[in-house]
Design a protein around this motif. Structure first.
Motif, PDB file in Angstrom:
ATOM      1  N   ASP A 303     -22.239 -21.086  89.299  1.00 49.16           N
ATOM      2  CA  ASP A 303     -22.236 -22.372  89.995  1.00 49.16           C
ATOM      3  C   ASP A 303     -22.410 -22.078  91.492  1.00 49.16           C
ATOM      4  OD1 ASP A 303     -20.949 -25.411  89.375  1.00 49.16           O
ATOM      5  OD2 ASP A 303     -20.868 -24.749  91.468  1.00 49.16           O
ATOM      6  N   VAL A 304     -23.120 -22.950  92.212  1.00 53.76           N
ATOM      7  CA  VAL A 304     -23.278 -22.696  93.648  1.00 53.76           C
ATOM      8  C   VAL A 304     -21.946 -22.774  94.396  1.00 53.76           C
ATOM      9  CG1 VAL A 304     -25.697 -23.281  94.047  1.00 53.76           C
ATOM     10  CG2 VAL A 304     -23.974 -25.076  94.096  1.00 53.76           C
ATOM     11  N   GLY A 305     -20.917 -23.256  93.744  1.00 55.15           N
ATOM     12  CA  GLY A 305     -19.596 -23.309  94.365  1.00 55.15           C
ATOM     13  C   GLY A 305     -18.947 -21.935  94.515  1.00 55.15           C
ATOM     14  N   TRP A 306     -19.538 -20.904  93.922  1.00 54.06           N
ATOM     15  CA  TRP A 306     -19.008 -19.541  94.056  1.00 54.06           C
ATOM     16  C   TRP A 306     -19.990 -18.696  94.852  1.00 54.06           C
ATOM     17  CZ3 TRP A 306     -14.305 -20.171  92.482  1.00 54.06           C
ATOM     18  CH2 TRP A 306     -14.032 -21.040  91.411  1.00 54.06           C
ATOM     19  N   ILE A 307     -19.526 -17.568  95.315  1.00 46.93           N
ATOM     20  CA  ILE A 307     -20.405 -16.718  96.134  1.00 46.93           C
ATOM     21  C   ILE A 307     -21.636 -16.283  95.344  1.00 46.93           C
ATOM     22  CG2 ILE A 307     -19.235 -14.542  95.581  1.00 46.93           C
ATOM     23  CD1 ILE A 307     -20.700 -15.451  99.025  1.00 46.93           C
ATOM     24  N   THR A 308     -21.498 -16.078  94.037  1.00 44.92           N
ATOM     25  CA  THR A 308     -22.657 -15.645  93.247  1.00 44.92           C
ATOM     26  C   THR A 308     -23.769 -16.691  93.334  1.00 44.92           C
ATOM     27  OG1 THR A 308     -21.178 -14.438  91.798  1.00 44.92           O
ATOM     28  CG2 THR A 308     -23.400 -14.818  90.981  1.00 44.92           C
ATOM     29  N   GLY A 309     -23.385 -17.965  93.312  1.00 42.09           N
ATOM     30  CA  GLY A 309     -24.376 -19.018  93.453  1.00 42.09           C
ATOM     31  C   GLY A 309     -24.987 -19.047  94.849  1.00 42.09           C
TER      32      GLY A 309
END
Ligand code: 6R9
Length: 649
Positions: A303-309
């Motif tokens: 999810d873009v809400g995490w750093i991976t996103g």
């Protein structure tokens, strides 16, 4: 697969064919080894377009706050959109969006550029200037990426708050960053139903707030209340003057704040800047995921809400001009083959996901992915927590046709981009191990005194030298930044993870050594959940531990002591069970559904040392169904027996 599982499968060297076409070659290691700073300067110049070249690679004089690519200027959004159009790739699809209900959009780089320019205009019209903060609270829809880039285009600092977080969590994050504008939606689709977001925003910006304007994307069409500050996104974009010009910002201009759990209850606003962050995000996405922008279809399920996103949906792949899939929903809606159906349909070639998702798919059974044509897959990636070798082998055999290399990527919100990972065309893969730092990074495993441990031993994972995408601090709190990351070992960044170096020198990340849990790859702080529990009227004290869980890696287990006056009301089993459910919901409401404890155990006492510290280790034993370990340092050693007896009742 063999009949008797081999305890240490592998290593699996890359095929010659893979190596021949790989973006990341062995020469990277030589270059980085010969001159690390020159290596990074080369990555920055070759992968990004600068409006003004930098004159110094690294300035470490204000350590531990680094300045990378000093004197350089660039526009991050231009690097992720416009320049690909200028290079003749405007018709290339940037984002294949797949909504949960089945609606789709193919957004080309030309479309993306235009939409970012308009959104930037809408932000300007809302009074946003360079340096101002914008909170983004959206489902996984293209507007999430577009808003982030719109901020970057005008030098505003975004603070994306995961859409699964509660109104309370949103309020504290808005307040900490003093956000001027919030971008949200009426809602998104989750498990086949619309799930509202706007009411949480209404609650979060009610009363005293820094927020002057709320832009609302229409996604589900459900009724929402529009107040004085609210404006529909489409109307705002329509009315705005698009920001066509490309303003240059300093390499160290703030790009975003992203909150993550720390060991205390207060989430930390991890703060990242522009040039170094984008360089490392683009570089690692290219060499680790082996992205060939003209032929690959890449998909990162975060999810873009995490750093991976942030790094591997928005910034890395778009800086590289890649084509990617973005999916709104859950993997089992409307059926458990949804991911594999999307891979077959969009011919996804690079698939980056989390071990918890892989284990869930394993549980559903390999017949499900086997119904789909997954032959387009050529690289697999894993992130968020250690991947157990069984899940690794399943991923490679069932999803990767027994051939696709798996890159197990270790990194953190704080590191901004991948720090350790095999290179798929170079490294002989060892299932379960992130193996080695990527070229340009110096990671190490050290003992209590900060000395490198020999092969075969465990210790603490540290980073020895500054790296381009490193955090520049905790928003508004330099002291906390220094204390948290730089005080355990002098001159080394301590990541908070334990690690082991095996006989061949491969690094195995063992997990957190602090009070941070990892549930389904999401970081949660024990003390944050404990505070949520004690904020309930009935709870006097709470202790939370992360217990091993087959699917989610760790699960939240809470032990609570009731207030004196409440005890009688909940003496009966039925009443107690009802309370337990209420406490779970309460935590979900305070922090977000992911923080909901799997179990809440009501106990009479908590095991404490004489100095009053709760011995979570013993509670973990109980939560994991073991006989509790050494309890001799407890103030009252009989407490554990009481807890265990109480639970057996
Ligand atoms: C990117 C991300 C960071 C923490 C980190 C570690 C764990 C992440 C891992 C891994 C073992 C991997 N972690 N990747 N552990 N192997 N490949 O997840 O960032 O949410 O900040 O979490 O996740 O414990 O310290 P973040």
């Amino acid at each position: 697969m063999s009949e008797t599982p081999d305890p240490t499968p592998g290593p699996f060297p890359p095929s010659e064919a893979f190596t021949a076409q790989a973006v990341g070659q062995a020469s990277l290691c030589e270059d980085a080894g010969a001159d690390r700073l020159a290596f990074w300067a080369k990555q920055a110049r070759e992968r990004l377009t600068w409006s003004k070249d930098f004159d110094e690679v690294l300035d470490w004089s204000d350590a531990p706050v680094a300045k990378w690519f000093v004197g350089g200027e660039l526009n991050v959004a231009y690097n992720c959109a416009d320049r690909h159009v200028e290079a003749g790739n405007g018709e290339r699809v940037a984002i294949h969006f797949v909504g949960e209900p089945g609606d789709e959009q193919a957004i080309t780089y030309a479309d993306l550029t235009e939409r970012v320019q308009r959104a930037a205009g809408a932000l300007r019209a809302a009074g946003v200037e360079a340096g101002d903060r914008v909170a983004i609270y959206l489902p996984m829809i293209p507007e999430a990426v577009i808003s982030m880039l719109a901020c970057a285009r005008i030098g505003a600092v975004h603070s994306v708050v995961f859409g699964g977080f509660s109104a309370d969590a949103l309020r504290t994050r808005i307040a900490d960053g003093e956000a001027k504008v919030v971008i949200t939606a009426d809602g998104g689709y989750r498990r086949g139903k619309p799930s509202a977001l706007k009411p949480d925003v209404d609650e979060a910006v009610s009363g005293e707030t820094s927020v002057q304007r709320v832009l609302v994307v229409k996604r589900t069409g459900e009724d929402v209340t529009m107040g004085d500050k609210d404006m529909w996104w489409d109307e705002a974009l329509e009315a705005a003057e698009p920001v066509v010009e490309v303003e240059s910002f300093d390499a160290e201009h703030p790009l975003f704040i992203l909150y993550t759990s720390g060991t205390t209850g207060k989430p930390k606003g991890i703060f990242h800047t522009s040039g170094g962050y984008l360089t490392q995000a683009a570089y690692t996405n290219a060499v680790v995921h082996d992205v060939h922008p003209d032929t690959d279809v890449y998909w990162c399920t975060a999810d873009v809400g995490w750093i991976t996103g942030h790094s591997y949906i928005t910034y890395g792949p778009l800086a590289n001009g890649a084509t990617q899939v973005m999916y709104e929903g859950t993997p089992d809606t409307p059926h458990q083959g949804r991911w594999w159906e999307i891979i077959a349909d969009k011919k996804v070639s690079i698939f980056y996901t989390a071990p918890t998702a892989i284990r869930t798919c394993m549980k559903w059974g390999e017949e499900i992915p086997q119904e789909y044509d997954l032959s387009s897959i050529r690289v697999l990636g894993s992130v968020g927590e250690p991947i157990n070798p069984e899940a690794w082998m399943w991923f490679r055999d069932v999803i990767g046709a027994g051939e696709a290399p798996i890159v197990d990527t270790w990194w953190q919100t704080e590191t901004g981009a991948i720090m350790m990972s095999p290179l798929p065309g170079v490294t002989a893969l060892v299932p379960g191990s992130a193996q080695a730092p990527v070229p340009g990074i110096t990671a190490d495993v050290v003992d209590e005194e900060g000395r490198s441990v020999p092969n075969g031993e465990s210790g603490y994972l540290v980073i020895r030298d500054p790296w381009p995408s490193m955090l520049r601090g905790i928003w508004g709190d330099r002291q906390r930044y220094e204390d948290t990351y730089w005080s355990r070992f002098p001159d080394m960044y301590f990541a908070g993870d334990g690690a082991k170096r095996d006989e061949d020198g491969n690094i195995w990340v063992l997990g957190r050594v602090d009070d941070v849990m990892n549930v389904s790859g999401h970081r949660l702080s024990t003390s944050e959940i404990e505070s949520a529990l004690v904020s309930h009227d009935t709870v006097a004290e709470a202790a939370v531990v992360g217990a091993a869980d087959e699917t989610t890696g760790q699960a939240v287990c809470a032990f609570v002591i009731l207030r004196e006056e409440s005890r009688e009301n909940y003496a009966e089993d039925a009443a107690r069970e009802e309370l337990v459910q209420e406490l779970r919901t309460h935590v979900g409401r305070q922090i977000g559904p992911i923080a909901k404890p799997r179990q809440v155990l009501v106990v009479d006492e908590l095991p404490k040392t004489r100095s009053g510290k709760i011995m979570r280790r013993l509670l973990k034993d109980v939560a994991e169904g073991r006989e509790a370990g050494d309890a001799t340092t407890l103030a009252d050693p009989s407490v554990m027996a009481q807890i265990q007896a109480g639970l057996k009742k």
